[in-house]
Design an enzyme around this catalytic site. Structure first.
Site, PDB file in Angstrom:
ATOM      1  N   LYS A 134       0.837  -1.207   0.000  1.00 38.28           N
ATOM      2  CA  LYS A 134       0.000   0.000   0.000  1.00 38.28           C
ATOM      3  C   LYS A 134       0.879   1.266   0.000  1.00 38.28           C
ATOM      4  O   LYS A 134       0.672   2.172  -0.799  1.00 38.28           O
ATOM      5  CB  LYS A 134      -0.933   0.000   1.227  1.00 38.28           C
ATOM      6  CG  LYS A 134      -1.883  -1.206   1.266  1.00 38.28           C
ATOM      7  CD  LYS A 134      -2.861  -1.152   2.419  1.00 38.28           C
ATOM      8  CE  LYS A 134      -2.265  -1.348   3.779  1.00 38.28           C
ATOM      9  NZ  LYS A 134      -1.719  -2.708   4.014  1.00 38.28           N
ATOM     10  N   THR A 135       1.861   1.293   0.900  1.00 37.16           N
ATOM     11  CA  THR A 135       2.747   2.455   0.984  1.00 37.16           C
ATOM     12  C   THR A 135       3.603   2.578  -0.280  1.00 37.16           C
ATOM     13  O   THR A 135       3.803   3.681  -0.801  1.00 37.16           O
ATOM     14  CB  THR A 135       3.666   2.319   2.224  1.00 37.16           C
ATOM     15  OG1 THR A 135       2.840   2.095   3.365  1.00 37.16           O
ATOM     16  CG2 THR A 135       4.506   3.559   2.440  1.00 37.16           C
ATOM     17  N   ASP A 146      -1.412   6.764   6.517  1.00 43.78           N
ATOM     18  CA  ASP A 146      -1.394   5.336   6.812  1.00 43.78           C
ATOM     19  C   ASP A 146      -2.345   5.074   7.986  1.00 43.78           C
ATOM     20  O   ASP A 146      -2.607   5.984   8.785  1.00 43.78           O
ATOM     21  CB  ASP A 146       0.043   4.943   7.192  1.00 43.78           C
ATOM     22  CG  ASP A 146       0.288   3.455   7.013  1.00 43.78           C
ATOM     23  OD1 ASP A 146      -0.602   2.754   6.494  1.00 43.78           O
ATOM     24  OD2 ASP A 146       1.380   2.995   7.394  1.00 43.78           O
ATOM     25  N   THR A 163      -5.833  -1.363   7.011  1.00 43.44           N
ATOM     26  CA  THR A 163      -5.949  -2.825   7.079  1.00 43.44           C
ATOM     27  C   THR A 163      -7.395  -3.204   7.379  1.00 43.44           C
ATOM     28  O   THR A 163      -7.732  -4.379   7.376  1.00 43.44           O
ATOM     29  CB  THR A 163      -5.046  -3.368   8.205  1.00 43.44           C
ATOM     30  OG1 THR A 163      -5.273  -2.575   9.380  1.00 43.44           O
ATOM     31  CG2 THR A 163      -3.586  -3.287   7.824  1.00 43.44           C
ATOM     32  N   ARG A 175       6.722  -8.203   1.677  1.00 47.01           N
ATOM     33  CA  ARG A 175       7.559  -7.747   2.789  1.00 47.01           C
ATOM     34  C   ARG A 175       8.172  -8.940   3.519  1.00 47.01           C
ATOM     35  O   ARG A 175       9.323  -8.918   3.939  1.00 47.01           O
ATOM     36  CB  ARG A 175       6.745  -6.893   3.772  1.00 47.01           C
ATOM     37  CG  ARG A 175       7.613  -6.308   4.884  1.00 47.01           C
ATOM     38  CD  ARG A 175       6.790  -5.592   5.914  1.00 47.01           C
ATOM     39  NE  ARG A 175       6.177  -4.395   5.366  1.00 47.01           N
ATOM     40  CZ  ARG A 175       5.128  -3.781   5.916  1.00 47.01           C
ATOM     41  NH1 ARG A 175       4.583  -4.256   7.022  1.00 47.01           N
ATOM     42  NH2 ARG A 175       4.621  -2.703   5.357  1.00 47.01           N
TER      43      ARG A 175
END
Ligand code: ADE
Length: 352
Positions: free
Chosen positions: A72-73, A117, A166, A225
């Site tokens: 997302k980031t 975020d 989330t 990640r």
């Protein structure tokens, strides 16, 4: 905390480390062309960027929803780079008062991206400032109270809000409705993770063979990640215990040391499954009960740990709570308190 970067000038590939001047390699892709997976989302974003650039307008507001580590980031930073704009980053919990957000909004320049975020954790009072900001590029200051209250509308430069969450379900509907583009990021397929591991290994300049690559991709919980984190741990292991090259055998030994099993589950995942099976007879059990037994925050269970266990069928969610499935029993080699068989329940559903 506010962080400001320039999509135009920042070199996202290499960052200078501070103390030892070491070069830290940033594994994040810096363009949509480099981005692997989430193909439909990438296509939508590409079209949105091209259209906005053609019209010389700012992008529509965008909401990315999905478990941590799926990009997302990264996508928000790519949007800034591709649009050639700045990105100002903050987060829901960091914006405690209306004034915190107001300070950011009034300093935005034309076309800037504001990335928030964990936007579901924005306090209600702060969230309300966002509505006119998103809709009319304006904020309303209120002076005095009661009958003397007057508002002054302050014009903002057109900007793009990119929110990441989330738990999109926790966003109020007025906020959710103000995003022009809302996308759910899903777990990555193994073949996409293979490409991501290959790319990262090349950037890190670590030799790796196809089987080593596959072993990491297979155990990465569908999450880039995680894949990159495993790659770095295995690289250390390969350098210290072998000749530096990552093979399947090296990956297996390194992952055993990390407590990562065949399915990519870690200690906490296995503890969660064992709690449901051994403490609660396989379920159903409420998420709060699991959280308190494991002494983990419910939000962490819901946002970080549980999504992959649900996705890969170790756990199912019922109206009465969570249940461990046959897959979990087999994986942990436990035979007592047998859970529901996913295949049987699917058959039952089809018949009824
Ligand atoms: N590194 C982390 N996520 C990635 C992605 N989606 N594509 C390419 N490289 C990545």
């Amino acid at each position: 905390m506010i962080h400001e970067e320039s999509g135009k000038t920042e070199d996202f590939l290499m960052e200078q480390g501070s103390a030892e001047e070491e070069i830290v390699v940033n594994l994040r892709p810096k363009s949509l062309a480099e981005y692997i997976g989430q193909e439909k989302i990438a296509e939508t974003l590409k079209i949105a960027i091209e259209a906005a650039l053609k019209r010389q307008e700012s992008l529509d507001h965008i909401l990315f929803n999905g478990p941590p580590g799926l990009g997302k980031t990264t996508l928000a930073h790519i949007m800034a780079i591709e649009m050639g704009t700045r990105i100002i980053t903050s987060s829901g919990p960091a914006l405690e008062k209306g004034g915190d957000l107001m300070g950011i909004l009034t300093h935005l320049e034309k076309g800037d991206i504001l990335f928030i975020d964990e936007i579901h954790r924005l306090p209600k009072i702060v969230e309300e400032f966002l509505y006119p900001a998103m809709e009319d590029f304006a904020v309303d200051f209120v002076f005095d109270k009661g009958v003397h209250a007057r508002t002054h509308r302050y014009r903002l430069e057109p900007f793009t809000l990119i929110g990441a969450t989330t738990r999109a379900g926790l966003l109020s509907s007025p906020l959710r409705e103000r995003f022009g583009i809302t996308r759910d990021l899903d777990f990555y397929q193994e073949k996409e993770l293979v490409l991501i591991v290959k790319r990262s290994a090349a950037l890190l300049d670590v030799p790796i063979d196809d089987e080593g690559t596959f072993e990491i991709a297979r155990r990465a919980r569908g999450t880039p990640r995680v894949a990159n984190r495993l790659l770095k741990r295995i690289r250390d292991f390969a350098q210290v215990r072998a000749d530096g090259k990552i093979t399947r055998a090296i990956a297996i030994d390194a992952l055993a040391l990390e407590g990562i099993d065949e399915h990519g589950l870690g200690e906490t995942d296995r503890k969660l499954l064992k709690t449901i099976i051994l403490n609660y007879k396989g379920g159903p059990v409420g998420i709060e009960a699991i959280a308190s037994t494991l002494q983990i925050e419910t939000d962490v269970l819901l946002d970080v740990i549980e999504p992959y266990l649900l996705k890969s069928g170790f756990v199912i969610r019922t109206s009465q709570g969570r249940k461990a499935t046959d897959i979990a029993y087999t994986h942990l080699n436990i035979t007592e308190h047998k859970g529901p068989n996913l295949f049987d329940s699917a058959k039952t559903k089809r018949r009824s």
